[in-house]
Design an enzyme around this catalytic site. Structure first.
Site, PDB file in Angstrom:
ATOM      1  N   GLY A   1       4.984   2.047  -0.420  1.00 46.03           N
ATOM      2  CA  GLY A   1       5.693   2.124   0.848  1.00 46.03           C
ATOM      3  C   GLY A   1       4.917   2.975   1.844  1.00 46.03           C
TER       4      GLY A   1
ATOM      5  N   GLN B   1       3.057   7.916   9.211  1.00 49.17           N
ATOM      6  CA  GLN B   1       1.891   8.240   8.393  1.00 49.17           C
ATOM      7  C   GLN B   1       0.587   7.670   8.955  1.00 49.17           C
ATOM      8  OE1 GLN B   1       4.144   6.957   4.692  1.00 49.17           O
ATOM      9  NE2 GLN B   1       2.803   8.526   3.840  1.00 49.17           N
TER      10      GLN B   1
ATOM     11  N   CYS C   1       3.170  10.797  -2.739  1.00 49.35           N
ATOM     12  CA  CYS C   1       3.191  10.414  -1.333  1.00 49.35           C
ATOM     13  C   CYS C   1       1.749  10.258  -0.868  1.00 49.35           C
ATOM     14  CB  CYS C   1       3.899  11.502  -0.519  1.00 49.35           C
ATOM     15  SG  CYS C   1       3.917  11.148   1.248  1.00 49.35           S
ATOM     16  N   LEU C   2       1.476   9.177  -0.138  1.00 50.12           N
ATOM     17  CA  LEU C   2       0.109   8.921   0.324  1.00 50.12           C
ATOM     18  C   LEU C   2      -0.362  10.006   1.297  1.00 50.12           C
ATOM     19  CD1 LEU C   2       0.279   5.043   0.800  1.00 50.12           C
ATOM     20  CD2 LEU C   2      -0.689   6.317  -1.129  1.00 50.12           C
TER      21      LEU C   2
ATOM     22  N   HIS D   1      12.650   7.773   0.581  1.00 50.77           N
ATOM     23  CA  HIS D   1      11.377   8.461   0.816  1.00 50.77           C
ATOM     24  C   HIS D   1      10.809   8.087   2.191  1.00 50.77           C
ATOM     25  CE1 HIS D   1       7.333   9.989  -0.726  1.00 50.77           C
ATOM     26  NE2 HIS D   1       6.992   9.329   0.372  1.00 50.77           N
ATOM     27  N   GLU D   2      10.783   6.790   2.496  1.00 54.87           N
ATOM     28  CA  GLU D   2      10.186   6.345   3.765  1.00 54.87           C
ATOM     29  C   GLU D   2      11.061   6.744   4.961  1.00 54.87           C
ATOM     30  OE1 GLU D   2       7.246   5.711   3.448  1.00 54.87           O
ATOM     31  OE2 GLU D   2       7.207   5.146   1.337  1.00 54.87           O
TER      32      GLU D   2
ATOM     33  N   HIS E   1      10.286  10.179   5.998  1.00 56.69           N
ATOM     34  CA  HIS E   1       9.087  10.275   6.842  1.00 56.69           C
ATOM     35  C   HIS E   1       9.432  10.095   8.320  1.00 56.69           C
ATOM     36  CE1 HIS E   1       5.667  10.762   4.193  1.00 56.69           C
ATOM     37  NE2 HIS E   1       6.039   9.767   3.418  1.00 56.69           N
TER      38      HIS E   1
HETATM   39 NI    NI Z   1       5.320   9.382   1.530  1.00 50.07          NI
END
Ligand code: NI
Length: 163
Positions: free
Chosen positions: A44, A49, A87-88, A129-130, A133
């Protein structure tokens, strides 16, 4: 496009609602985000991000690419569960995060048509999670102060090791 990493200040910002649907700008944003997510690889990604403060997320939990605009959780249920999340934007670390196991999410697709998603398990976790963000919230912000300190220490070690 590069995925921003903590402590980039953009990751702490609240994203704004999408107001214009179906245009080239939105489609190109979703394409860029999908490419970045698959390249990473991740399940995701939020527009935040990639430094775009719009309420857009993409995800693919092995069921195909989904892009959502202005997603909001209208109902969540069940006993909350802790699970390790990565998380990226925080490469190399995982943090145990408490989330609802099932939820209902209302959103629009990129053409502005309403979408309702009943999610549980991995999808429920990815959506929470998204959506975090989009409000400038990272997994380390969901941890206790002690866990947060330990996670940031590990993160700084990883960043230091890999440059
Ligand atoms: Ni993340």
């Amino acid at each position: 496009m590069e995925i921003l990493a903590h402590p980039n200040p953009a990751l702490k910002q609240r994203a704004q609602d999408v107001e214009h649907f179906g245009d080239r700008e939105l489609k190109s944003l979703v394409t860029t985000m999908a490419r970045a997510m698959y390249d990473a690889p991740g399940v995701g990604l939020a527009a935040t991000q990639v430094g775009v403060l719009k309420r857009v997320i993409v995800y693919d939990i092995d069921e195909g690419l989904v892009a959502l605009c202005n997603p909001r959780i209208v109902e969540s249920s069940g006993e909350t569960e802790f699970f390790e999340e990565g998380c990226l934007s925080l490469p190399g670390i995982e943090v145990s995060v408490e989330r609802a196991p099932s939820l209902t999410c209302e959103a629009c697709d990129i053409d502005g048509s309403p979408v309702i998603i009943q999610a549980e398990g991995l999808l429920a976790r990815v959506l929470q999670h998204e959506l975090d963000h989009l409000d400038g919230v990272l997994i380390i912000d969901r941890a206790t102060p002690e866990e947060r300190r330990a996670a940031i220490r590990r993160y700084n070690e990883v960043v230091h090791t890999f440059g």
